[in-house]
Design a protein around this motif. Structure first.
Motif, PDB file in Angstrom:
ATOM      1  N   TYR A 113      31.610  47.845  43.002  1.00 53.00           N
ATOM      2  CA  TYR A 113      30.944  48.223  44.165  1.00 53.00           C
ATOM      3  C   TYR A 113      29.449  47.716  44.178  1.00 53.00           C
ATOM      4  CZ  TYR A 113      28.601  50.811  48.053  1.00 53.00           C
ATOM      5  OH  TYR A 113      27.984  51.038  49.139  1.00 53.00           O
ATOM      6  N   LEU A 114      28.578  48.148  43.054  1.00 53.17           N
ATOM      7  CA  LEU A 114      27.531  47.782  43.004  1.00 53.17           C
ATOM      8  C   LEU A 114      27.306  46.106  42.993  1.00 53.17           C
ATOM      9  CD1 LEU A 114      26.378  50.374  40.278  1.00 53.17           C
ATOM     10  CD2 LEU A 114      25.424  50.175  42.542  1.00 53.17           C
ATOM     11  N   ILE A 115      28.058  45.570  42.221  1.00 53.98           N
ATOM     12  CA  ILE A 115      28.271  43.779  42.237  1.00 53.98           C
ATOM     13  C   ILE A 115      28.539  43.417  43.737  1.00 53.98           C
ATOM     14  CG2 ILE A 115      29.308  42.145  41.155  1.00 53.98           C
ATOM     15  CD1 ILE A 115      30.000  43.847  38.729  1.00 53.98           C
ATOM     16  N   THR A 116      29.387  43.881  44.381  1.00 53.01           N
ATOM     17  CA  THR A 116      29.820  43.222  45.630  1.00 53.01           C
ATOM     18  C   THR A 116      28.675  43.807  46.762  1.00 53.01           C
ATOM     19  OG1 THR A 116      31.390  44.932  46.148  1.00 53.01           O
ATOM     20  CG2 THR A 116      32.120  42.839  45.182  1.00 53.01           C
ATOM     21  N   ASP A 117      28.337  44.995  46.863  1.00 53.56           N
ATOM     22  CA  ASP A 117      27.472  45.464  47.885  1.00 53.56           C
ATOM     23  C   ASP A 117      25.946  45.627  47.651  1.00 53.56           C
ATOM     24  OD1 ASP A 117      30.189  46.124  48.353  1.00 53.56           O
ATOM     25  OD2 ASP A 117      29.670  47.032  50.434  1.00 53.56           O
ATOM     26  N   VAL A 118      25.719  45.680  46.214  1.00 54.23           N
ATOM     27  CA  VAL A 118      24.230  45.892  46.206  1.00 54.23           C
ATOM     28  C   VAL A 118      23.394  44.881  45.470  1.00 54.23           C
ATOM     29  CG1 VAL A 118      22.491  47.500  44.842  1.00 54.23           C
ATOM     30  CG2 VAL A 118      24.956  48.564  45.772  1.00 54.23           C
ATOM     31  N   LEU A 119      23.977  44.367  44.446  1.00 53.99           N
ATOM     32  CA  LEU A 119      23.330  43.145  43.741  1.00 53.99           C
ATOM     33  C   LEU A 119      23.267  41.898  44.720  1.00 53.99           C
ATOM     34  CD1 LEU A 119      24.306  43.043  40.095  1.00 53.99           C
ATOM     35  CD2 LEU A 119      21.899  43.604  41.004  1.00 53.99           C
ATOM     36  N   PRO A 120      22.279  41.109  44.927  1.00 51.94           N
ATOM     37  CA  PRO A 120      22.250  39.967  45.800  1.00 51.94           C
ATOM     38  C   PRO A 120      22.748  38.732  45.005  1.00 51.94           C
ATOM     39  CG  PRO A 120      19.875  40.059  44.764  1.00 51.94           C
ATOM     40  CD  PRO A 120      20.732  41.457  44.356  1.00 51.94           C
ATOM     41  N   VAL A 121      24.177  38.814  44.973  1.00 51.52           N
ATOM     42  CA  VAL A 121      24.798  37.707  44.361  1.00 51.52           C
ATOM     43  C   VAL A 121      26.047  37.396  45.129  1.00 51.52           C
ATOM     44  CG1 VAL A 121      24.179  38.204  42.076  1.00 51.52           C
ATOM     45  CG2 VAL A 121      26.264  39.445  42.887  1.00 51.52           C
ATOM     46  N   GLY A 122      26.592  36.124  44.937  1.00 53.60           N
ATOM     47  CA  GLY A 122      27.607  35.541  46.021  1.00 53.60           C
ATOM     48  C   GLY A 122      28.773  35.696  45.446  1.00 53.60           C
ATOM     49  N   PRO A 123      29.849  35.374  46.172  1.00 50.43           N
ATOM     50  CA  PRO A 123      31.318  35.803  45.699  1.00 50.43           C
ATOM     51  C   PRO A 123      31.784  35.007  44.230  1.00 50.43           C
ATOM     52  CG  PRO A 123      31.264  34.412  47.673  1.00 50.43           C
ATOM     53  CD  PRO A 123      29.827  34.863  47.479  1.00 50.43           C
ATOM     54  N   LEU A 124      31.024  33.808  44.178  1.00 54.72           N
ATOM     55  CA  LEU A 124      31.180  33.051  42.918  1.00 54.72           C
ATOM     56  C   LEU A 124      30.933  34.013  41.753  1.00 54.72           C
ATOM     57  CD1 LEU A 124      31.965  30.102  42.630  1.00 54.72           C
ATOM     58  CD2 LEU A 124      29.638  29.741  41.834  1.00 54.72           C
ATOM     59  N   VAL A 125      29.768  34.638  41.638  1.00 56.12           N
ATOM     60  CA  VAL A 125      29.382  35.546  40.562  1.00 56.12           C
ATOM     61  C   VAL A 125      30.513  36.574  40.608  1.00 56.12           C
ATOM     62  CG1 VAL A 125      27.568  36.943  39.652  1.00 56.12           C
ATOM     63  CG2 VAL A 125      26.813  34.850  40.624  1.00 56.12           C
ATOM     64  N   PHE A 126      30.707  37.285  41.752  1.00 59.16           N
ATOM     65  CA  PHE A 126      31.607  38.547  41.513  1.00 59.16           C
ATOM     66  C   PHE A 126      33.135  38.057  41.211  1.00 59.16           C
ATOM     67  CE2 PHE A 126      32.469  39.074  45.979  1.00 59.16           C
ATOM     68  CZ  PHE A 126      31.304  38.931  46.774  1.00 59.16           C
ATOM     69  N   GLY A 127      33.471  36.862  41.454  1.00 60.34           N
ATOM     70  CA  GLY A 127      34.764  36.291  40.995  1.00 60.34           C
ATOM     71  C   GLY A 127      34.881  36.195  39.399  1.00 60.34           C
ATOM     72  N   LEU A 128      33.372  35.768  39.002  1.00 61.44           N
ATOM     73  CA  LEU A 128      33.392  35.549  37.421  1.00 61.44           C
ATOM     74  C   LEU A 128      33.407  36.691  36.704  1.00 61.44           C
ATOM     75  CD1 LEU A 128      31.104  32.425  37.249  1.00 61.44           C
ATOM     76  CD2 LEU A 128      33.597  32.451  36.681  1.00 61.44           C
ATOM     77  N   ILE A 129      32.561  37.581  37.314  1.00 55.16           N
ATOM     78  CA  ILE A 129      32.456  39.176  36.601  1.00 55.16           C
ATOM     79  C   ILE A 129      33.979  39.670  36.670  1.00 55.16           C
ATOM     80  CG2 ILE A 129      31.447  41.357  36.655  1.00 55.16           C
ATOM     81  CD1 ILE A 129      28.942  40.102  37.754  1.00 55.16           C
ATOM     82  N   GLY A 130      34.595  39.652  37.825  1.00 54.09           N
ATOM     83  CA  GLY A 130      35.823  40.322  37.906  1.00 54.09           C
ATOM     84  C   GLY A 130      36.595  39.779  36.713  1.00 54.09           C
TER      85      GLY A 130
END
Lengths: 497, 61
Positions: free
Chosen positions: A313-330
């Protein structure tokens, strides 16, 4: 393409890549072979061994459960640090003895050792069944974690039940193809990558939301008095509950059959190196807990369905990063959870086949054993999937629940090594009573007795019955004197060749 | 080794953990309840290193 779809695509691509590499590395080998499993780990380096022993902690448990507990229950999450710091210490005493015995007498599994000492197939089979039940809970933890990542990181595109099903499917493919074990180094790289990512996210979140960890904790202490302590007004966990949760984890850690097995495939020196380096784990986990603490004053509790979803949740909704980054972290989090899930499933299927089925069918063909293992993998996975979908426990609760059963092996194992009067009947009776008490307080009793962890209540009953009945019955014949350490060390490297 | 395990367990559980059971003071950016565990873990690591070197340090391999 929506952000969720982009993230999903990246995660799937990463999983396919990891599987492809594993398959290429493991081609021509069958993982569903007991000797292959042991041989694969013989002679591994310190770093690989460290990560293999750490896979218990380095999984959905630490990356999702740790922040989830810190967010939801505050100081209760500190037990995870204590567990990381102390969990492996008993191995410093047990490991070298087991390594010597294993080298001299050719053990592969925990059951081989127990059978040799107590001469009882019934005891071995009972322990096998208890272990498989605990493995199921532990696998449920990983499947649930994977499902949360899929669900939150794709912004709800993948429903929970589909995410868990995908995880189950991947485990089946991993275990059936046997690729991943061959690529132990890729597991290490994935684990290390995940740790680095967790550090970056943890430190970034703290400075992004609060300026620094000092300010963050001052803010929490001001807004939620007692939240950062145990057993005070405003605390989320009692003193006894905290203490016994830590105790059950420390006693239980090396009783897991898949970790126990590693004693037989390594040397005394390596065991001690791993134990010495292990406390670093606890220190490395500090920023992982920061992730959860960072959200306490910033995110309302009802922003997430379950506290364990706080990291994605923090990665997708709080940190100012795009879908590319949360794809990688995921993808990184998925691979950490999946490699643990793979080891657990494999451990469960080997334990079931070798310790539960084979003792009663001594002339079982190799082919029959392989099929039994495959069926066990499917059955264990199905049970874990079912629990993941219907269950409501948090990830940390799932692991603590599994520990309640696993810790019941301690009297029989320590008795086997250190107590000449230990008898098979005593060990069987102790185990049965201990497991029964644990399940009664975990599942049936409305509230735990005096806040004590059910596993510890079971362990006390187990110990009393084990000692009492052992004294009344004929002790199992002692194992032959241990060979000289020097000779055993040599044997350890040659045995499996 | 058994002694070290027991001593650390006692330091991390109640009643001894009660010494550290508070958010204040905040040291190195951590509440005292967390700092206490990290501190003793670091001490543990140093003791283990010393034990290991005592046993294997002089042997060359």
């Amino acid at each position: 393409m929506s952000a969720g779809a982009t993230a999903l695509l990246i995660m799937l691509a990463y999983l396919a890549l990891a599987l492809g590499i594993g398959l290429a590395a493991g081609r021509g080998r069958s993982k569903l072979s007991v000797s292959e499993f042991a041989v694969a780990e013989r002679g591994l380096g310190l770093v690989v061994m460290w990560f293999l022993m750490g896979s218990t902690i380095f999984s959905a448990f630490a990356f999702l459960g740790g922040p989830g507990w810190a967010f939801d229950r505050g100081a209760a999450a500190l037990y995870i640090l204590g567990y990381g710091a102390l969990g492996l210490l008993p191995w410093f005493i047990l490991g070298p003895r087991l390594a010597r015995l294993g080298a001299a007498r050719g053990y592969f599994t925990m059951g081989d050792f127990i059978r040799d000492r107590y001469r009882s197939n019934v005891l071995v089979a009972l322990m096998g069944i208890v272990a498989v039940l605990a493995f199921i809970q532990y696998l449920t933890l990983q499947l649930t974690g994977v499902a949360y990542i899929f669900n939150v990181m794709t912004e709800g595109l993948v429903p929970f039940w589909v995410g868990a099903l995908v995880a189950y499917g991947i485990v089946l493919v991993y275990v059936a193809t046997g690729g991943v074990r061959a690529a132990a180094w890729s597991d290490v790289l994935q684990g290390a990558l995940m740790l680095i990512i967790a550090w970056i996210i943890g430190l970034w979140l703290v400075s992004y939301l609060h300026g620094g960890p000092g300010q963050m904790f001052e803010g929490i202490a001001a807004e939620r008095p007692g939240f950062l302590a145990i057993g005070q007004e405003g605390s989320e966990m009692g003193k006894t509950e905290f203490s016994t949760a830590l105790l059950v984890s420390v006693i239980g850690f090396v009783m897991w059959p898949h970790l126990f097995m590693k004693s037989f495939s390594t040397t005394e020196r390596r065991i001690k190196q791993v134990v010495v380096s292990y406390p670093l784990f606890a220190i490395l986990l500090v920023p992982v807990l920061f992730i959860g603490f960072a959200a306490v004053t910033e995110v309302p509790a009802n922003a997430v369905e379950e506290p364990d979803q706080i990291l994605p949740y923090l990665i997708t909704d709080v940190l100012p990063v795009g879908p590319l980054v949360f794809g990688l972290i995921g993808a990184g989090a998925l691979s950490a959870a999946m490699s643990s899930a793979d080891a657990i499933t494999h451990g469960a299927s080997v334990t079931f086949t070798r310790d539960v089925v084979v003792p009663f069918r001594p002339r079982f063909s190799e082919r029959g054993q392989l099929w039994t293992m495959r069926i066990a993998v499917v059955a264990v996975g199905t049970a874990a999937y079912y629990l993941a979908v219907v269950g409501s426990e948090t990830l940390v609760d799932l692991l603590l629940g599994a520990y309640g059963s696993i810790v019941q092996f301690a009297p029989a194992v320590y008795g086997a090594l250190f107590w000449r009067r230990a008898s098979a009947v005593g060990a069987i009776a102790g185990l049965v009573v201990g497991v029964a008490v644990n399940f009664y307080y975990e599942l049936i009793a409305p509230a735990p007795l005096l806040e004590i962890h059910a596993g510890i209540l079971g362990l006390i009953a187990n110990l009393v019955v084990f000692v009492g009945i052992s004294l009344l019955t004929r002790p199992a014949p002692a194992l032959e004197p241990e060979p000289e350490p020097a000779a055993a060390a040599g044997g350890g490297t040659e045995r499996a060749a | 080794m058994a002694t070290l395990t027991v001593v650390l367990l006692l330091l991390f559980t109640f009643p001894l953990y009660g010494i550290a059971n508070s958010a204040e003071p905040i040291l190195l950016g951590m509440p005292f309840s967390m700092f206490w565990i990290v501190l003793w873990t670091a001490v543990e690591f140093v003791i283990l290193l010393a034990l290991y070197w005592g046993e294997f340090g002089r042997r060359s391999r």
